[in-house]
Scaffold this active site. Structure first.
Site, PDB file in Angstrom:
ATOM      1  N   LYS A 280     -11.512  -1.626   8.447  1.00  0.00           N
ATOM      2  CA  LYS A 280     -11.273  -3.065   8.559  1.00  0.00           C
ATOM      3  C   LYS A 280     -11.612  -3.488   9.989  1.00  0.00           C
ATOM      4  O   LYS A 280     -10.885  -4.228  10.653  1.00  0.00           O
ATOM      5  CB  LYS A 280      -9.807  -3.386   8.219  1.00  0.00           C
ATOM      6  CG  LYS A 280      -9.534  -4.881   8.026  1.00  0.00           C
ATOM      7  CD  LYS A 280     -10.228  -5.476   6.808  1.00  0.00           C
ATOM      8  CE  LYS A 280      -9.852  -6.949   6.642  1.00  0.00           C
ATOM      9  NZ  LYS A 280     -10.580  -7.599   5.528  1.00  0.00           N
TER      10      LYS A 280
ATOM     11  N   ASP B 186     -11.252  -3.916   1.765  1.00  0.00           N
ATOM     12  CA  ASP B 186     -11.006  -4.771   0.607  1.00  0.00           C
ATOM     13  C   ASP B 186     -12.205  -4.775  -0.340  1.00  0.00           C
ATOM     14  O   ASP B 186     -12.052  -4.743  -1.562  1.00  0.00           O
ATOM     15  CB  ASP B 186     -10.615  -6.194   1.031  1.00  0.00           C
ATOM     16  CG  ASP B 186     -11.404  -6.710   2.217  1.00  0.00           C
ATOM     17  OD1 ASP B 186     -12.088  -5.935   2.883  1.00  0.00           O
ATOM     18  OD2 ASP B 186     -11.320  -7.929   2.492  1.00  0.00           O
TER      19      ASP B 186
ATOM     20  N   ASP C 200      -4.355   6.497   1.810  1.00  0.00           N
ATOM     21  CA  ASP C 200      -3.201   6.593   0.922  1.00  0.00           C
ATOM     22  C   ASP C 200      -3.350   5.620  -0.242  1.00  0.00           C
ATOM     23  O   ASP C 200      -3.166   5.977  -1.412  1.00  0.00           O
ATOM     24  CB  ASP C 200      -1.934   6.285   1.721  1.00  0.00           C
ATOM     25  CG  ASP C 200      -0.664   6.651   0.975  1.00  0.00           C
ATOM     26  OD1 ASP C 200      -0.754   7.207  -0.134  1.00  0.00           O
ATOM     27  OD2 ASP C 200       0.422   6.380   1.506  1.00  0.00           O
TER      28      ASP C 200
END
Length: 323
Positions: A156, A189, A213
């Protein structure tokens, strides 16, 4: 050669699936000196390898995660999660075969958080060049040794330009030394959306701790859930292999638990120990059991108990040994 393995049965269904896994590995003829411990009573172990059925972790309070503590204590910096369809298991997608490599020691999981003032909590995300380079090198070496062709680094960095930016910078530096492996990058995303649209496009994913995770569980959902995928935590000196599906206290002690995830993690352990022949035999026997569908547990559409599943798997293992 005899291997020393520490077995942490854990809680809930842990003792049942751990016992089943141990029986199958022993039936495969691997010489193992088993040492059984209880994770909540023993914060660390000097064993060289381990199969672990994770203990439960309290939400928003309670004791810290035993698994996270073990990863930190033993410096198990690489979380390895192969995700592949099992025959006959109802899944959202077919022909999924990918590997997720997750950095295992830092990021928001460093546990550095405090209350600044009442009603305001600060959690620190730690990204270092050392850890990012180390996990990148692990991923590219794994790809090289296992004939994987492509790695996507997930990030990100469009928002966290320094932290995730350092992760990307470190991975890019490693990627330059592996020109035979295609290297790509995706914002997390978008990567999640791409995963649920077309998971077959992925070969390997390389991620910082938190994203890894989340996306590893997401990937498991594509092939039938956490009950049919394995997990390994690898370090330079030792390794820990675990089922990540939780403790299922509602069915504990009823003989209903499916040991597949821990069995698959045990197969990973055997490969890590160099016991490749035994690993392949168990893998073939498990594949046969799922194809035949006569001795599967209820969670995957069968009626067998944990013991019946295990007995059938050992019988199939004997057939593969004789073949």
């Amino acid at each position: 050669m005899t291997h020393r393995v520490t077995l942490l049965p854990g809680e809930g269904i842990g003792p049942e699936v751990a016992a089943a896994t141990r029986r199958v590995i022993d039936a495969a003829g691997v010489k193992i000196d088993w040492e059984e411990l209880h994770a909540r009573e023993n914060g660390s172990s000097d064993a060289s390898q381990g199969v672990n059925q994770a203990a439960s972790t309290a939400i928003a309070g309670g004791a810290p995660s035993v698994n996270v503590a073990l990863r930190k204590k033993l410096d198990l910096y690489a979380n390895l999660r192969p995700v592949k369809n099992l025959p006959g298991v109802n899944a959202r997608f077919e022909n999924v075969d990918l590997v997720i490599v997750r950095e295992n020691t830092e990021d928001l999981y460093s546990g550095l958080e405090h209350e600044v003032v009442p009603g305001v909590v600060e959690s620190l995300k730690i990204i270092t060049e050392k850890a990012s380079t180390r996990i990148a090198r692990f991923a590219f070496e794994y790809a090289k040794k296992n004939s994987r062709k492509k790695i996507h680094a997930i990030h990100k960095a469009n928002i966290m330009k320094l932290g995730d930016g350092l992760f990307l910078k470190s991975v890019r530096a490693v990627a330059e030394h592996y020109p035979q492996i295609e290297y790509k990058e995706l914002i997390v995303d978008n990567a999640c959306m791409q995963m649920v649209l077309n998971p077959q496009q992925f070969d390997m994913l390389l991620l910082p701790n938190l994203y890894g995770d989340v996306m590893s569980d997401l990937a498991a959902g594509l092939v039938g859930g956490l009950g049919v995928v394995p997990s390994g935590n690898i370090g330079d000196e030792c390794a820990m292999f675990e089922a990540v599906h939780g403790t299922a206290p509602d069915i504990a002690g009823k003989g209903l638990a499916n040991p597949t995830a821990l069995l698959m993690s045990g197969i990973m352990m055997l490969k890590h120990l160099g016991e490749n022949s035994a690993a392949r035999r168990i893998e073939s026997a498990l594949d046969k059991l799922y194809r035949d569908r006569q001795h599967l547990t209820r969670d995957v559409g069968g009626t067998a108990t944990t013991n019946e599943f295990t007995e059938a798997l050992i019988a199939a293992l004997s057939v593969t040994a004789a073949a």
